[in-house]
Design an enzyme around this catalytic site. Structure first.
Site, PDB file in Angstrom:
ATOM      1  N   SER A 119       0.832  -1.244  -0.058  1.00  0.00           N
ATOM      2  CA  SER A 119      -0.021   0.086   0.113  1.00  0.00           C
ATOM      3  C   SER A 119       0.780   1.346   0.053  1.00  0.00           C
ATOM      4  O   SER A 119       0.274   2.129  -0.190  1.00  0.00           O
ATOM      5  CB  SER A 119      -0.836   0.029   1.310  1.00  0.00           C
ATOM      6  N   HIS A 140      -0.765  -3.116  -7.354  1.00  0.00           N
ATOM      7  CA  HIS A 140      -1.448  -2.434  -6.043  1.00  0.00           C
ATOM      8  C   HIS A 140      -3.187  -2.614  -6.203  1.00  0.00           C
ATOM      9  O   HIS A 140      -3.588  -1.657  -6.932  1.00  0.00           O
ATOM     10  CB  HIS A 140      -1.090  -1.019  -5.515  1.00  0.00           C
ATOM     11  N   GLU A 152      -3.203   0.187  -9.044  1.00  0.00           N
ATOM     12  CA  GLU A 152      -2.378   1.078  -9.078  1.00  0.00           C
ATOM     13  C   GLU A 152      -0.996   0.512  -9.407  1.00  0.00           C
ATOM     14  O   GLU A 152      -0.633  -0.473  -8.701  1.00  0.00           O
ATOM     15  CB  GLU A 152      -2.346   1.859  -7.605  1.00  0.00           C
ATOM     16  N   ASN A 190      -2.962   5.973  -1.261  1.00  0.00           N
ATOM     17  CA  ASN A 190      -3.098   5.958   0.079  1.00  0.00           C
ATOM     18  C   ASN A 190      -2.547   7.504   0.560  1.00  0.00           C
ATOM     19  O   ASN A 190      -2.750   7.840   1.877  1.00  0.00           O
ATOM     20  CB  ASN A 190      -2.225   4.999   0.927  1.00  0.00           C
TER      21      ASN A 190
END
Ligand code: CAA
Ligand code: NAD
Length: 286
Positions: A119, A140, A152, A190
């Site tokens: 993450s 991701h 991602e 994130n």
């Protein structure tokens, strides 16, 4: 390069979802977890989520059975040997991940790509402990993996153009939309999401409103599908804390400091859905 065989390391929240989508698209998958109980729980979750898709008539019963038959549950990393692609989805801890990347580098056949579902942790640093930083990349997925369409894709400093184009094409073949970003702490997803979740936790700690009210404000006021505290429980409070720590250490800005209440809840083992309780209470099953 063509990717056929896939190994997924970690059968937790993300690993079982990642194995699910690869298997459903026809890839033989080794699902590897060092904890046999977690492996069983992960396989149960895959069966349950495939069944849910059958119930919605999104897939047939034959698709479900074929997908389950393509997944081989294993406890040892050695089973990743034949993989064209490994997707690592273990705990969000750089030391543990680098250990696994070092080991995978010695096990996986030379053409194999090593991807991390991290993450927030540096793909460049994970690649640097291997002999194949050019074949290391961030892939991701978002939670819940069978439902969310974003992947991602994070290019490390040494990630080659070939590795990148292979992973972009692969994500598309899974029915996902890849978005490529650079390798900075927390990437885009994130870096933007976690400060919001952290601020919602500060609101709880400071008594601004009850958790239910905070979530309702964001659901009805901003049309978020889940409020930030429900989402934090869904992601896992331990994962949220680990990401905020990477953001704070990597970007050096105090605005990313994890809320003390988040630290306290993680210390108490209140990790969200996966442990049955976080900001809200859940049944026994996560
Ligand atoms: N497997 C398969 N299908 C699933 C599923 C799963 N695990 N979970 C839900 N579904 C399906 C349902 O069957 C349903 O399908 P249909 O649309 O065909 O009916 C659909 O998803 C919606 O589910 P529900 O109706 O049960 O529930 P919902 O409408 O409340 O949606 C949700 C659930 C999709 C999870 C929605 O609440 C949502 O989008 N939440 C936000 C999720 C989010 O933000 N994820 C990102 C987290 S951050 C992250 O992942 C990155 C990180 O590094 C931390
Ligand atoms: P989790 O705690 O649910 O599962 C991790 C699993 O990895 C556990 O089953 C554990 O037994 C296993 N494991 C730990 N060390 C291992 C090792 N050395 N070898 C084999 N297995 C090992 O975690 P999660 O929420 O699935 O997160 C996994 C990764 O995905 C993390 O990097 C996290 O940041 C990332 N991620 C999480 C989410 C989310 O919403 N939870 C979303 C996107 C990305």
């Amino acid at each position: 390069m063509t990717i056929r065989d896939v190994a997924v390391i970690g059968a937790g929240t993300m690993g079982n979802g990642i194995a699910h989508v690869f298997a459903l698209r026809g890839h033989p998958v080794s699902l590897i977890d060092s904890d046999p109980a977690a492996l069983r729980k992960g396989m149960d979750a895959i069966a349950r989520n495939l069944e849910r898709q059958v119930g919605k008539q999104a897939i047939s019963a034959e698709d479900r059975d074929a997908a389950l038959a393509r997944i081989d549950a294993q406890e040892g990393l050695d089973s990743a040997h034949a993989a064209d692609l490994v997707v690592e989805a273990i705990v969000e801890d750089e030391e543990v991940k680098t250990d696994v990347f070092r080991t995978l580098d010695s096990i996986v056949q030379p053409h194999g790509i090593l991807a991390s579902n991290t993450s927030s942790i540096s793909i460049t640093r994970l690649g640097a402990v291997t002999s194949r930083p050019d074949q290391t990349i961030g892939m991701h997925f978002m939670n819940p993996v069978p439902v969310m369409t974003l992947v991602e894709v994070i290019r490390g400093y040494e990630t080659s153009a070939e590795t990148h184009s292979t992973i972009v094409a692969l994500a598309e073949s899974l029915g996902k939309t890849p978005v490529t970003v650079r390798d900075y702490p927390g990437f885009v997803s994130n870096r933007v999401l976690m400060p919001m979740i952290n601020e919602a936790i500060f609101c709880v700690m400071e008594g601004v409103a009850e958790p239910e009210a905070i979530d309702t404000v964001m659901k009805l006021g901003m049309s978020h599908p889940m409020g930030p505290l429900t989402l934090a429980d869904f992601i896992g409070l331990d994962v949220c804390l680990a990401i905020l720590e990477v953001l704070q250490a990597g970007l050096g800005d105090p605005k990313y400091r994890p809320c003390p209440l988040l630290r306290q809840m993680v210390a108490a083992g209140r990790l969200g859905r996966k442990t049955g309780a976080g900001f809200f209470e859940y049944g026994e099953r996560a």
